[in-house]
Motif scaffolding. Sequence first.
Motif, short mmCIF file in Angstrom:
data_model
loop_
_atom_site.label_atom_id
_atom_site.label_comp_id
_atom_site.label_asym_id
_atom_site.label_seq_id
_atom_site.Cartn_x
_atom_site.Cartn_y
_atom_site.Cartn_z
N GLY A 1 -87.06 -69.02 -0.64
CA GLY A 1 -86.17 -69.15 0.52
C GLY A 1 -85.77 -70.59 0.79
O GLY A 1 -84.60 -70.88 1.09
N MET B 1 -83.07 -71.72 -1.93
CA MET B 1 -81.71 -71.16 -2.06
C MET B 1 -80.95 -71.02 -0.76
O MET B 1 -79.78 -70.63 -0.76
CB MET B 1 -81.78 -69.79 -2.76
CG MET B 1 -82.40 -68.69 -1.94
SD MET B 1 -82.44 -67.14 -2.90
CE MET B 1 -83.02 -66.00 -1.64
N ASN B 2 -81.57 -71.38 0.39
CA ASN B 2 -80.88 -71.22 1.66
C ASN B 2 -80.44 -72.55 2.26
O ASN B 2 -81.07 -73.59 2.03
CB ASN B 2 -81.78 -70.49 2.67
CG ASN B 2 -82.08 -69.07 2.24
OD1 ASN B 2 -81.31 -68.46 1.51
ND2 ASN B 2 -83.21 -68.55 2.68
N LYS C 1 -79.10 -69.17 5.53
CA LYS C 1 -78.25 -68.27 4.76
C LYS C 1 -78.11 -68.76 3.32
O LYS C 1 -78.17 -69.97 3.06
CB LYS C 1 -76.86 -68.17 5.40
CG LYS C 1 -76.90 -67.52 6.79
CD LYS C 1 -75.50 -67.39 7.36
CE LYS C 1 -75.52 -66.73 8.73
NZ LYS C 1 -74.17 -66.60 9.31
N TYR C 2 -77.88 -67.81 2.41
CA TYR C 2 -77.78 -68.16 0.99
C TYR C 2 -76.64 -69.15 0.76
O TYR C 2 -75.54 -69.00 1.29
CB TYR C 2 -77.55 -66.91 0.14
CG TYR C 2 -77.32 -67.22 -1.32
CD1 TYR C 2 -78.39 -67.46 -2.17
CD2 TYR C 2 -76.03 -67.30 -1.84
CE1 TYR C 2 -78.17 -67.76 -3.50
CE2 TYR C 2 -75.81 -67.59 -3.16
CZ TYR C 2 -76.88 -67.83 -4.00
OH TYR C 2 -76.67 -68.13 -5.32
N SER C 3 -76.93 -70.18 -0.05
CA SER C 3 -75.91 -71.18 -0.40
C SER C 3 -76.11 -71.59 -1.84
O SER C 3 -77.17 -72.11 -2.20
CB SER C 3 -76.03 -72.40 0.52
OG SER C 3 -75.32 -73.50 0.00
N PHE D 1 -78.87 -73.98 -3.50
CA PHE D 1 -79.70 -73.41 -4.57
C PHE D 1 -79.61 -74.28 -5.82
O PHE D 1 -80.58 -74.43 -6.57
CB PHE D 1 -79.27 -71.98 -4.87
CG PHE D 1 -80.30 -71.17 -5.63
CD1 PHE D 1 -81.63 -71.59 -5.73
CD2 PHE D 1 -79.96 -69.99 -6.25
CE1 PHE D 1 -82.59 -70.86 -6.42
CE2 PHE D 1 -80.90 -69.23 -6.94
CZ PHE D 1 -82.21 -69.68 -7.03
#
Length: 434
Positions: A144, A147-148, A153-155, A159
């Motif tokens: 987490g 990559m967040n 939030k995923y980015s 990442f």
Amino acid sequence: MNNKPTLDVKDIPKPGQWFTLSLQHLFSMFGATILVPYLVGLSPALALISSGLGTLAFLLITKGRVPAYLGSSFAYIIPIKVLNETGGPGAAMVGTFIAGLVYGIVALVISKSGHRWVMNILPPIVVGPVIIVIGLALSSTAVGMAMNNPAGKYSMLHFSVGLVTLAATIVFSIYAKKMLSIIPILAGIIVGYIYALIVGVVDFTPVLKANWFEMPEFVIPFVSYKVKLTWDIVALIVPVAVVTLSEHIGHQLVLSKVVGRDYIKNPGLHRSILGDGTATIISALIGGPPKTTYGENIGVLAITRVYSVYVIAGAAVIAIIFGFIGKVTALIQTIPTPVMGGVSILLFGIIASSGLRMLVDSKVDFGDKRNLVISSVILVLGIGGAIVKLPFNIQIQGMALAAIIGVLLNLILPGRQAADENMFEAEDANKQTA
């Protein structure tokens, strides 16, 4: 093993050489020591200061005979993080103090009755799976972080920072030579930080604004918080402290091989455990994370064959000084989360793998149903996050619960005597090769 010293334990290096050799030890522990407070919400500056003070206390208690550096312990990340989130820094520091107290009590008992009873309670079939749990239970946290973005939030941009950091750390771990091979974590963080600067996810302004000298915000009992001991704290911390005793013993056995002395016998396991516990108590009194002897620094000893405790003490003093340099602390705090996440992916995996290695090195037979049952229960309860809720709001969860159940199963299930005999034969063989 060729352990003829370049500098022996009591040798005093020349001033210029002294600083360089001490700086090597500081670099080897730096990445891991600042990562722990980063993960649990404590001050990196206080982690450095407490590691330095704790190491000096350890050297005094072991009569200047054991060249070991003490840094932040990864085993306590989950319980300290839980305590920090639920009860604030006060609860985390009380828990840290309790961990040091457990070490002190065990040291007292060992001084009177010897150390083999500890190995009876904590054989490899219990400790190995618990160490695996320590690593794998943190795996989702590492991924987490890698990559967040700061909003959680995923980015892909963030990442990529994590992946570059991970790749650099792997390359340094596998291909680096000599001293650089001992500091892959620090080297990986530096490469990841540079890449993060290039892609624009680092805010460097806090470093520019920071003072060169800056007093850290010490977390002092009865001053910074009200001291309150609860059963929840005891239930979270004590099982972990008991398990990490096995890690301490393992480090002392390895260190004995490297340096060519029997540290279990002289100055005695009780003194090194007391030193470890005292370092942890010092941490608790100023706001640092629990302490442990560092395998990274043992690796430095093995490569350089510089066993001087004066070099270790020098590294401790430099760490304390770094903790008061505001720009150093600010620089640490500007490290993006994905950089730490990328390093953590490898580091937490290595922790889990070291548990597997313990099982392999100890020749644990998984054809034996007893061993299969104990390890299986520990792994699922620990990684699954099982919780037992008892009266008076007492909760035992995750790794702590897995460790307790593992110890009980080892004591209750038939076949323990034969397993203990094999373990002690292996331990005696290891000592003879030291």
